[in-house]
Design a protein around this motif. Sequence first.
Motif, PDB file in Angstrom:
ATOM      1  N   ALA A 133      12.492  -5.772   4.191  1.00 53.71           N
ATOM      2  CA  ALA A 133      12.729  -4.766   5.237  1.00 53.71           C
ATOM      3  C   ALA A 133      14.226  -4.601   5.506  1.00 53.71           C
ATOM      4  N   ARG A 134      14.954  -5.710   5.532  1.00 62.93           N
ATOM      5  CA  ARG A 134      16.395  -5.610   5.808  1.00 62.93           C
ATOM      6  C   ARG A 134      17.106  -4.832   4.704  1.00 62.93           C
ATOM      7  N   GLU A 135      16.682  -5.061   3.459  1.00 65.99           N
ATOM      8  CA  GLU A 135      17.323  -4.353   2.343  1.00 65.99           C
ATOM      9  C   GLU A 135      17.018  -2.860   2.361  1.00 65.99           C
ATOM     10  N   VAL A 136      15.780  -2.508   2.687  1.00 66.37           N
ATOM     11  CA  VAL A 136      15.404  -1.096   2.767  1.00 66.37           C
ATOM     12  C   VAL A 136      16.269  -0.386   3.828  1.00 66.37           C
ATOM     13  N   LEU A 137      16.475  -1.069   4.963  1.00 67.08           N
ATOM     14  CA  LEU A 137      17.224  -0.451   6.061  1.00 67.08           C
ATOM     15  C   LEU A 137      18.735  -0.485   5.816  1.00 67.08           C
ATOM     16  N   GLU A 138      19.189  -1.372   4.941  1.00 65.23           N
ATOM     17  CA  GLU A 138      20.621  -1.449   4.634  1.00 65.23           C
ATOM     18  C   GLU A 138      21.126  -0.124   4.046  1.00 65.23           C
ATOM     19  N   LYS A 139      20.270   0.548   3.278  1.00 66.55           N
ATOM     20  CA  LYS A 139      20.637   1.858   2.715  1.00 66.55           C
ATOM     21  C   LYS A 139      20.994   2.834   3.836  1.00 66.55           C
ATOM     22  N   ILE A 140      20.226   2.761   4.927  1.00 67.53           N
ATOM     23  CA  ILE A 140      20.455   3.668   6.060  1.00 67.53           C
ATOM     24  C   ILE A 140      21.715   3.276   6.819  1.00 67.53           C
ATOM     25  N   PHE A 164      24.755   5.696   7.949  1.00 63.79           N
ATOM     26  CA  PHE A 164      25.059   5.883   9.379  1.00 63.79           C
ATOM     27  C   PHE A 164      25.749   4.609   9.873  1.00 63.79           C
ATOM     28  N   SER A 165      26.998   4.447   9.473  1.00 65.98           N
ATOM     29  CA  SER A 165      27.677   3.169   9.709  1.00 65.98           C
ATOM     30  C   SER A 165      27.917   2.901  11.194  1.00 65.98           C
ATOM     31  N   TRP A 166      27.790   3.940  12.036  1.00 65.98           N
ATOM     32  CA  TRP A 166      28.056   3.784  13.460  1.00 65.98           C
ATOM     33  C   TRP A 166      26.935   3.074  14.220  1.00 65.98           C
ATOM     34  N   ILE A 167      25.743   2.965  13.595  1.00 69.71           N
ATOM     35  CA  ILE A 167      24.623   2.357  14.329  1.00 69.71           C
ATOM     36  C   ILE A 167      24.695   0.826  14.203  1.00 69.71           C
ATOM     37  N   SER A 168      24.339   0.113  15.272  1.00 69.23           N
ATOM     38  CA  SER A 168      24.316  -1.350  15.190  1.00 69.23           C
ATOM     39  C   SER A 168      23.042  -1.773  14.457  1.00 69.23           C
ATOM     40  N   TYR A 169      23.071  -2.964  13.879  1.00 67.01           N
ATOM     41  CA  TYR A 169      21.872  -3.453  13.174  1.00 67.01           C
ATOM     42  C   TYR A 169      20.690  -3.610  14.137  1.00 67.01           C
ATOM     43  N   GLY A 170      20.953  -4.089  15.332  1.00 69.48           N
ATOM     44  CA  GLY A 170      19.860  -4.272  16.294  1.00 69.48           C
ATOM     45  C   GLY A 170      19.203  -2.941  16.649  1.00 69.48           C
ATOM     46  N   ASP A 171      20.025  -1.908  16.851  1.00 72.37           N
ATOM     47  CA  ASP A 171      19.468  -0.576  17.124  1.00 72.37           C
ATOM     48  C   ASP A 171      18.727  -0.038  15.900  1.00 72.37           C
ATOM     49  N   LEU A 172      19.297  -0.246  14.716  1.00 67.71           N
ATOM     50  CA  LEU A 172      18.663   0.245  13.485  1.00 67.71           C
ATOM     51  C   LEU A 172      17.299  -0.411  13.266  1.00 67.71           C
ATOM     52  N   TRP A 173      17.245  -1.731  13.398  1.00 67.11           N
ATOM     53  CA  TRP A 173      15.976  -2.437  13.135  1.00 67.11           C
ATOM     54  C   TRP A 173      14.909  -2.080  14.163  1.00 67.11           C
ATOM     55  N   THR A 174      15.295  -1.961  15.428  1.00 68.76           N
ATOM     56  CA  THR A 174      14.289  -1.646  16.442  1.00 68.76           C
ATOM     57  C   THR A 174      13.878  -0.181  16.371  1.00 68.76           C
ATOM     58  N   ASN A 177       0.817  -1.207   0.000  1.00 67.60           N
ATOM     59  CA  ASN A 177       0.000   0.000   0.000  1.00 67.60           C
ATOM     60  C   ASN A 177       0.858   1.268   0.000  1.00 67.60           C
ATOM     61  N   GLY A 178       2.031   1.181  -0.648  1.00 67.43           N
ATOM     62  CA  GLY A 178       2.894   2.346  -0.756  1.00 67.43           C
ATOM     63  C   GLY A 178       3.688   2.634   0.503  1.00 67.43           C
ATOM     64  N   SER A 179       3.913   1.609   1.315  1.00 75.56           N
ATOM     65  CA  SER A 179       4.686   1.811   2.544  1.00 75.56           C
ATOM     66  C   SER A 179       5.430   0.543   2.941  1.00 75.56           C
ATOM     67  N   PHE A 180       6.693   0.727   3.349  1.00 75.43           N
ATOM     68  CA  PHE A 180       7.446  -0.372   3.932  1.00 75.43           C
ATOM     69  C   PHE A 180       7.221  -0.429   5.448  1.00 75.43           C
ATOM     70  N   GLY A 181       6.382   0.456   5.977  1.00 76.26           N
ATOM     71  CA  GLY A 181       6.155   0.517   7.421  1.00 76.26           C
ATOM     72  C   GLY A 181       5.768  -0.825   8.035  1.00 76.26           C
ATOM     73  N   PRO A 182       4.708  -1.468   7.522  1.00 69.96           N
ATOM     74  CA  PRO A 182       4.287  -2.734   8.143  1.00 69.96           C
ATOM     75  C   PRO A 182       5.365  -3.813   8.122  1.00 69.96           C
ATOM     76  N   VAL A 183       6.054  -3.980   7.025  1.00 67.69           N
ATOM     77  CA  VAL A 183       7.054  -5.054   6.966  1.00 67.69           C
ATOM     78  C   VAL A 183       8.256  -4.736   7.869  1.00 67.69           C
ATOM     79  N   VAL A 184       8.519  -3.452   8.079  1.00 72.83           N
ATOM     80  CA  VAL A 184       9.577  -3.033   9.001  1.00 72.83           C
ATOM     81  C   VAL A 184       9.169  -3.335  10.458  1.00 72.83           C
ATOM     82  N   VAL A 185       7.899  -3.125  10.776  1.00 73.37           N
ATOM     83  CA  VAL A 185       7.404  -3.484  12.115  1.00 73.37           C
ATOM     84  C   VAL A 185       7.547  -4.988  12.322  1.00 73.37           C
TER      85      VAL A 185
END
Length: 295
Positions: free
Chosen positions: A87-94, A98-108, A38-46
Amino acid sequence: SAAQTAKVATNFVPTKEDYQKVYNRIAEVIDDADDYDNGSFGPVVVRLAWHASGTYDKTTGTGGSNYATMRFQPESLHGANAGLHVAREVLEKIKQEFSWISYGDLWTLAGVAAVQEMAGPKVPWRPGRIDGFESHVPPDGRLPDASQGAPHIRDIFYRMGFDDQEIVALCGAHALGRCHTDRSGYDGPWTFSPTTFTNDFYKLLFDEKWVWKKWNGPKQLEDKKTKSLMMLPTDYVLTQDKSFKKYAKAYADDVDLFFKDFSAAYSKLLELGVPTQQFVASEAWIMQTVDEQTS
Ligand code: ZEM
């Protein structure tokens, strides 16, 4: 960038403002979904944030969001995680920015930003997760199976440390998103507004007449009136089990109560498996929505 590299080299210690910048980029990226769902990665990121955290076992202290182990096989290939590569691929861009953030912090943090930006409650969040290794991957089978009944739901969520009230509150996230036949085998959305966080999941559970869908796929329910909405067997159990039903009814009747209880349970979920001493702040932060920063 050169500036960021320099920061890392000088032992960059990110502040709340730095995490707010990451939050803001997440908000942009989840909206930049063109013709995805529906034009959003929001739900799959949750869903990613939930599956990254919901593997926690309080008895052994294993699993949870600390190590972001879904980056590794076999966890990335666990049946329950089908589709979460999106969702992981969308967040990989970020992560690249911001290479200093951990994946666990980024995903949550993304799980928090998605709920807040989709008009949900504020969710207290704080950083401190560290990237782990393949050896930290939890065994398969720790996430709930949608075809099961109340005893299974309790087994799974009690293992994480949740009670009946928290279980019912967390399941209200099914106001968001949909099922995909090529991921779980189930099909369709739970509500008419799958990119807005509401208590409609509970309202629809009680207000609509739910009948078993006649199809070749896994057993699921459809609303008799429009046949365009769905419920999983585990969703329907929330209206059948006496203890679950009490909370589901309360959340159908009181959206403020739902928002308050969801926020608390979701915040707790996202911290499962993270040793307290790893958290940077003694109290979790409230990140600002994009709207709050521009008005
Ligand atoms: Zn879900 N969930 N979930 N869930 N979930 C799906 C989708 C989403 C269960 C489940 O089996 C499924 C929680 C609890 C439980 C979200 C959030 C949360 C799907 C469809 C299934 C089958 C996957 C697909 O095909 O893409 C079960 C059995 C649960 C408990 C008993 C909790 C808790 C959640 C967050 C707090 C979300 C947002 C989605 C929609 C994903 C999307 O891609 O649209």
